[in-house]
Design an enzyme around this catalytic site. Structure first.
Site, PDB file in Angstrom:
ATOM      1  N   ALA A  60    -105.435 -27.201   5.850  1.00 40.84           N
ATOM      2  CA  ALA A  60    -105.426 -27.078   7.305  1.00 40.84           C
ATOM      3  C   ALA A  60    -104.024 -26.714   7.754  1.00 40.84           C
ATOM      4  CB  ALA A  60    -105.862 -28.388   7.969  1.00 40.84           C
ATOM      5  N   GLY A  61    -103.837 -25.440   8.131  1.00 43.89           N
ATOM      6  CA  GLY A  61    -102.532 -24.981   8.557  1.00 43.89           C
ATOM      7  C   GLY A  61    -102.496 -24.697  10.041  1.00 43.89           C
ATOM      8  N   ILE A  68     -93.672 -30.084   5.502  1.00 40.39           N
ATOM      9  CA  ILE A  68     -93.285 -30.839   6.687  1.00 40.39           C
ATOM     10  C   ILE A  68     -91.766 -30.778   6.874  1.00 40.39           C
ATOM     11  CG2 ILE A  68     -93.374 -33.068   7.832  1.00 40.39           C
ATOM     12  CD1 ILE A  68     -96.103 -31.585   7.393  1.00 40.39           C
ATOM     13  N   GLU A 125     -95.867 -22.680  12.913  1.00 40.81           N
ATOM     14  CA  GLU A 125     -96.351 -22.884  14.282  1.00 40.81           C
ATOM     15  C   GLU A 125     -97.395 -21.843  14.669  1.00 40.81           C
ATOM     16  OE1 GLU A 125     -93.606 -24.265  17.238  1.00 40.81           O
ATOM     17  OE2 GLU A 125     -92.235 -25.049  15.725  1.00 40.81           O
ATOM     18  N   SER A 154     -99.140 -15.055  12.582  1.00 41.50           N
ATOM     19  CA  SER A 154     -99.386 -13.909  13.467  1.00 41.50           C
ATOM     20  C   SER A 154    -100.884 -13.655  13.617  1.00 41.50           C
ATOM     21  CB  SER A 154     -98.697 -12.659  12.917  1.00 41.50           C
ATOM     22  OG  SER A 154     -97.291 -12.768  13.019  1.00 41.50           O
TER      23      SER A 154
END
Length: 395
Positions: free
Chosen positions: A133-134, A160, A368, A371
Site C-alpha cells: 500500500a503506497g 518511512i 507523497e 505521478s
C-alpha cells in the site's frame, strides 16, 4: 474555511530572508560533506531548530511560527535550492506527520506533542506506506485491534522518512474492513520506544544522502485509547488524504527550488566553460536548453503560488495539489536532465551539483503520491465533477 496566517508580511519577509541566508551561506557550501557522510551536520541541525524550522508550519499556540501554505511554499523553494535531505530533516514535523496532529488531534494530544515537534526535540515520522500500500492508503494491511481499553497494532511500514531518528510514529492502521460507516482506517500516536516497535537498518537509496528512511515493524504494539488520533476510528483516511494534499503543494515548491538551482548552475557553467575557444553558452542549442529550464521554473513558481492560495482559501484542496505536484516534479526531472546535458561529461561526475540533483529529484515523482496517482486524481476528479453537473442539470 479560509486559513489565516498568524505571521504578517513584514515578519514573514524577515523569516524568508533569514532562511535564504542560512541555506546559501551555511548549507550550500557543505553539500558535499552531507553527501559524503550521509548525514546532516549537528551544527546545521541546531541552527535550523533555533530558527524555528522544525515548527514553521505549526501554529503559534504550540510554539511554532504559524506559517500558512502560501508562506510555506516560499520557504520550500529555498529549501529546494540545496541538498533535499536538509528539508527532510524537519519536513515530517511540519508536514505530513505534524499536520495530522494539527488538523485532527485532540486537545490533549496537541498539548502532549506539538511543542516538542515545533522545537525539534521530538522528531515525528509519518508511517503510512506499506509493501502493498503506497500511494493509495485504502490498501493498508497493518491492523489495530481493541484489547480492553488498549489498542494492539501489528504490521509493517516501508520507506518511512526519519524512522531511524524518530521519537514518535504517526501510524495508520486498519481497525475493520471498509463499510457504510467509513474506511475503517485509524491513525495512532506511537512513541518509538514502545515495546514491539522495531526499526530496520536505514535504506540505501539512489540519492538524497542524509535523508534517512527505513522499514518499521509493529509486533503486538500496545498503546492506550488516548493514542487514537481524534478519538475516532475513522479519522485515519481523511487525515492521510488531507496531509498528503497539503504536502503535495509543498513538494511542488521544493521541486521549483531545485530546478532554480539547476538553472543557476547551468547558466554559470555555460558562461564560463569553453569549446573551441568560445563559451558554450554562445551556442544556440545550449541556449535553447537553458530557455527550457528557465521557462519551466517560471511556470512552476507561478503555479505553486496560485495553488497554495486556492488551498488556503479552501477553493481547491484536491485537483490543484495533484496538478502542481505532477507538473513541478516532472519539470524538475526534465530540468535536471538538461542540466547534466549542458555540463556534458562534467555533469556525469560525482561532486558536481547537477549530478547530485539528477539523482535527488527522481524521488520527487514517487513519494507523497506518484505521478500516475496524481493523473488519476486530476482526470477522475474532473470527469466526476462533470458527471455530477450533468446529473444536476448544470454545465
Amino acid at each position: 474555511m479560509a486559513s489565516v496566517s498568524a505571521v504578517g508580511p513584514e515578519d514573514f519577509a524577515d523569516i524568508l530572508a533569514q532562511t535564504r541566508e542560512f541555506i546559501r551561506k551555511e548549507v550550500v557550501p557543505r553539500e558535499q560533506e552531507i553527501a559524503d557522510t550521509d548525514s546532516i551536520p549537528e551544527d546545521i541541525r541546531k541552527n535550523a531548530a533555533a530558527m524555528g524550522l522544525f515548527g514553521y508550519a505549526i501554529p503559534q499556540e504550540w510554539s511554532g511560527l504559524g506559517l500558512d501554505l502560501t508562506q510555506d511554499v516560499q520557504l520550500a523553494m529555498e529549501f529546494g535550492y540545496t541538498a533535499l535531505s536538509l528539508r527532510s530533516m524537519f519536513g515530517t514535523n511540519n508536514g505530513i506527520a505534524g499536520q495530522v496532529l494539527v488538523g485532527f488531534g485532540t486537545d490533549e494530544q496537541k498539548a502532549q506533542w506539538l511543542e516538542g515537534i515545533a522545537s525539534g526535540e521530538v522528531v515525528a515520522s509519518f508511517a503510512l506506506t506499506e509493501p502493498g500500500a503506497g500511494s493509495n492508503p485504502a490498501g493498508l494491511r497493518t491492523k489495530a485491534m481493541r484489547d480492553g481499553d488498549d489498542w494492539v497494532i501489528n504490521g509493517e511500514k516501508r520507506f518511512i522518512t526519519n524512522a531511524p531518528l524518530a521519537d514518535l510514529f504517526v501510524v495508520f492502521a486498519r481497525t475493520r474492513s471498509a463499510d457504510e460507516n467509513g474506511t475503517g482506517i485509524a491513525v495512532f500516536l506511537v512513541p518509538a520506544n514502545t515495546p514491539g516497535v522495531a526499526v530496520s537498518p536505514k535504506d540505501r537509496k539512489m540519492g538524497q544522502e542524509g535523508a534517512w528512511t527505513a522499514d518499521v515493524h509493529f509486533t503486538d504494539v500496545r498503546v492506550p485509547r488516548s493514542a487514537l488520533v481524534g478519538g475516532s476510528e475513522d479519522v485515519g483516511y481523511r487525515a492521510a488524504m488531507t496531509s498528503l494534499a497539503r504536502g503535495r503543494v509543498h513538494i511542488a515548491a521544493l521541486a521549483v527550488g531545485t530546478a532554480q538551482r539547476v538553472l543557476d548552475e547551468s547558466v554559470t557553467y555555460a558562461a564560463t566553460a569553453t569549446q573551441g575557444g568560445a563559451p558554450i553558452g554562445d551556442f544556440q542549442l545550449v541556449q535553447a536548453m537553458i530557455a527550457d529550464i528557465a521557462s519551466g521554473v517560471m511556470a512552476g513558481r507561478a503555479m505553486v503560488r496560485e495553488v497554495a492560495e486556492r488551498y488556503v482559501s479552501g477553493e481547491d484542496r484536491r485537483i490543484g495539489p495533484s496538478a502542481v505536484k505532477l507538473y513541478c516534479t516532472e519539470m524538475a526531472g526534465r530540468a535536471a536532465d538538461l542540466g547534466v546535458q549542458i555540463h556534458g561529461g562534467t555533469g556525469y561526475m560525482r561532486d558536481v551539483p547537477v549530478e547530485r540533483i539528477y539523482r535527488d529529484v527522481r524521488l520527487l515523482r514517487l513519494y507523497e503520491g506518484t505521478s500516475e496517482i496524481q493523473r488519476l486524481i486530476i482526470g477522475g476528479g474532473l470527469v466526476n465533477a462533470a458527471k455530477r453537473a450533468a446529473a444536476s442539470g448544470g454545465r
